[in-house]
Design an enzyme around this catalytic site. Structure first.
Site, PDB file in Angstrom:
ATOM      1  N   HIS A 185       0.837  -1.207   0.000  1.00  0.00           N
ATOM      2  CA  HIS A 185       0.000   0.000   0.000  1.00  0.00           C
ATOM      3  C   HIS A 185       0.871   1.256   0.000  1.00  0.00           C
ATOM      4  O   HIS A 185       0.621   2.200  -0.764  1.00  0.00           O
ATOM      5  CB  HIS A 185      -0.895   0.046   1.244  1.00  0.00           C
ATOM      6  CG  HIS A 185      -1.992  -0.989   1.278  1.00  0.00           C
ATOM      7  ND1 HIS A 185      -2.253  -1.756   2.377  1.00  0.00           N
ATOM      8  CD2 HIS A 185      -2.897  -1.363   0.340  1.00  0.00           C
ATOM      9  CE1 HIS A 185      -3.289  -2.554   2.131  1.00  0.00           C
ATOM     10  NE2 HIS A 185      -3.690  -2.339   0.899  1.00  0.00           N
ATOM     11  N   ARG A 218      -1.941  -6.387  -8.423  1.00  0.00           N
ATOM     12  CA  ARG A 218      -0.872  -7.382  -8.236  1.00  0.00           C
ATOM     13  C   ARG A 218      -1.001  -8.426  -9.333  1.00  0.00           C
ATOM     14  O   ARG A 218      -0.785  -8.141 -10.481  1.00  0.00           O
ATOM     15  CB  ARG A 218      -0.985  -8.026  -6.841  1.00  0.00           C
ATOM     16  CG  ARG A 218      -0.521  -7.119  -5.724  1.00  0.00           C
ATOM     17  CD  ARG A 218      -1.086  -7.531  -4.404  1.00  0.00           C
ATOM     18  NE  ARG A 218      -2.548  -7.395  -4.432  1.00  0.00           N
ATOM     19  CZ  ARG A 218      -3.344  -7.541  -3.387  1.00  0.00           C
ATOM     20  NH1 ARG A 218      -2.827  -7.868  -2.234  1.00  0.00           N
ATOM     21  NH2 ARG A 218      -4.637  -7.372  -3.493  1.00  0.00           N
ATOM     22  N   LYS A 239     -16.350  -7.104   6.126  1.00  0.00           N
ATOM     23  CA  LYS A 239     -15.346  -8.044   6.638  1.00  0.00           C
ATOM     24  C   LYS A 239     -15.152  -7.839   8.142  1.00  0.00           C
ATOM     25  O   LYS A 239     -15.356  -6.754   8.662  1.00  0.00           O
ATOM     26  CB  LYS A 239     -13.991  -7.791   5.971  1.00  0.00           C
ATOM     27  CG  LYS A 239     -14.015  -7.893   4.464  1.00  0.00           C
ATOM     28  CD  LYS A 239     -12.666  -7.435   3.914  1.00  0.00           C
ATOM     29  CE  LYS A 239     -12.747  -7.112   2.443  1.00  0.00           C
ATOM     30  NZ  LYS A 239     -11.619  -6.310   1.976  1.00  0.00           N
ATOM     31  N   SER A 253      -3.061  -7.614   2.741  1.00  0.00           N
ATOM     32  CA  SER A 253      -3.440  -7.436   4.147  1.00  0.00           C
ATOM     33  C   SER A 253      -3.827  -8.769   4.762  1.00  0.00           C
ATOM     34  O   SER A 253      -3.524  -9.034   5.926  1.00  0.00           O
ATOM     35  CB  SER A 253      -4.618  -6.466   4.257  1.00  0.00           C
ATOM     36  OG  SER A 253      -4.225  -5.182   3.871  1.00  0.00           O
TER      37      SER A 253
HETATM   38  P1  ADP Z   1      -9.996  -3.460  -0.698  1.00  0.00           P
HETATM   39  O1  ADP Z   1     -10.728  -4.205   0.372  1.00  0.00           O
HETATM   40  O2  ADP Z   1     -10.704  -2.216  -1.157  1.00  0.00           O
HETATM   41  O3  ADP Z   1      -9.495  -4.302  -1.839  1.00  0.00           O
HETATM   42  P2  ADP Z   1      -7.244  -3.358   0.250  1.00  0.00           P
HETATM   43  O4  ADP Z   1      -6.736  -2.595   1.425  1.00  0.00           O
HETATM   44  O5  ADP Z   1      -7.122  -4.847   0.300  1.00  0.00           O
HETATM   45  O6  ADP Z   1      -8.721  -2.866   0.070  1.00  0.00           O
HETATM   46  O7  ADP Z   1      -6.509  -2.858  -1.076  1.00  0.00           O
HETATM   47  C1  ADP Z   1      -6.593  -1.527  -1.509  1.00  0.00           C
HETATM   48  C2  ADP Z   1      -5.953  -1.421  -2.886  1.00  0.00           C
HETATM   49  O8  ADP Z   1      -4.547  -1.643  -2.778  1.00  0.00           O
HETATM   50  C3  ADP Z   1      -6.461  -2.441  -3.907  1.00  0.00           C
HETATM   51  O9  ADP Z   1      -6.525  -1.819  -5.175  1.00  0.00           O
HETATM   52  C4  ADP Z   1      -5.401  -3.507  -3.911  1.00  0.00           C
HETATM   53  O10 ADP Z   1      -5.343  -4.199  -5.139  1.00  0.00           O
HETATM   54  C5  ADP Z   1      -4.148  -2.655  -3.686  1.00  0.00           C
HETATM   55  N1  ADP Z   1      -3.049  -3.429  -3.106  1.00  0.00           N
HETATM   56  C6  ADP Z   1      -3.070  -4.190  -1.995  1.00  0.00           C
HETATM   57  N2  ADP Z   1      -1.861  -4.756  -1.777  1.00  0.00           N
HETATM   58  C7  ADP Z   1      -1.048  -4.339  -2.782  1.00  0.00           C
HETATM   59  C8  ADP Z   1       0.316  -4.599  -3.149  1.00  0.00           C
HETATM   60  N3  ADP Z   1       1.083  -5.434  -2.439  1.00  0.00           N
HETATM   61  N4  ADP Z   1       0.799  -3.999  -4.266  1.00  0.00           N
HETATM   62  C9  ADP Z   1      -0.004  -3.182  -4.996  1.00  0.00           C
HETATM   63  N5  ADP Z   1      -1.281  -2.909  -4.722  1.00  0.00           N
HETATM   64  C10 ADP Z   1      -1.813  -3.478  -3.631  1.00  0.00           C
END
Ligand code: ADP
Length: 165
Positions: free
Chosen positions: A18, A91, A42, A129
């Protein structure tokens, strides 16, 4: 014209993946709002307030980045702050289908706000996450997976006494 983008997510917890997206998006836009979704169905490990504070501390070195929170439709929030774009990270191809669908729906709801995708940095491509949550709740070392400022929040949330919550 000042260009503002919103980077929305659950950030439960914020990871180095992130932070990498935040740093790169910050260099593309005049201002970036990292927006924590409060209405996730969630079961969260960190509360929304903890996630907001953890991100705030992690982005303290980035002057054009602020942290916000939203409830309800993302596109309504993006419009309310006058965003030009929504930033999302990609990803593996497994992210694509969901992200594509969301981008299409958001465009249908408001065609003036563009969704911009940033590819993950190779070394963070495995990071999510949910992986960090799993490592942390099982007592593994997560310190190389999250920004330094996030570590105490995760330690606190995964202390045995707090895990039954
Ligand atoms: P959501 O529940 O909205 O998917 P996340 O916190 O899981 O929220 O992810 C927010 C954004 O960050 C999403 O677009 C996700 O694909 C991106 N993201 C999460 N981890 C990574 C990473 N390691 N590299 C690039 N983008 C990421």
């Amino acid at each position: 014209m000042s260009r503002l983008a919103v980077y929305p997510g659950s950030f439960d917890p914020p990871t180095l993946g992130h932070l990498d997206v935040i740093e790169r998006a910050a260099s593309l836009f005049d201002k970036l709002i990292v927006a924590v979704g409060r209405n996730s169905s969630k079961k969260n490990l960190l509360t929304a307030d903890q996630r907001i504070e953890a991100i705030r501390e992690s982005v303290a070195h980035l002057p054009h980045v602020v942290v916000g929170a939203f409830e309800g439709l993302l596109i309504d929030y993006a419009r309310s702050v006058d965003a030009t774009a929504i930033v999302r990270g990609l990803r593996a191809t497994s992210d694509f289908e969901y992200e594509f669908q969301m981008a299409m729906v958001n465009r249908r709801l408001n065609s003036e706000i563009e969704t911009v995708f940033l590819m993950t940095k190779w070394e963070y491509s495995y990071l999510s996450s949910s992986i960090v949550r799993e490592v942390a709740t099982l007592g593994g070392d997560f310190s190389q997976m999250v920004p330094e400022a996030v570590v105490p929040f995760l330690r606190e949330a995964t202390q045995p006494a707090n895990q039954a919550r």
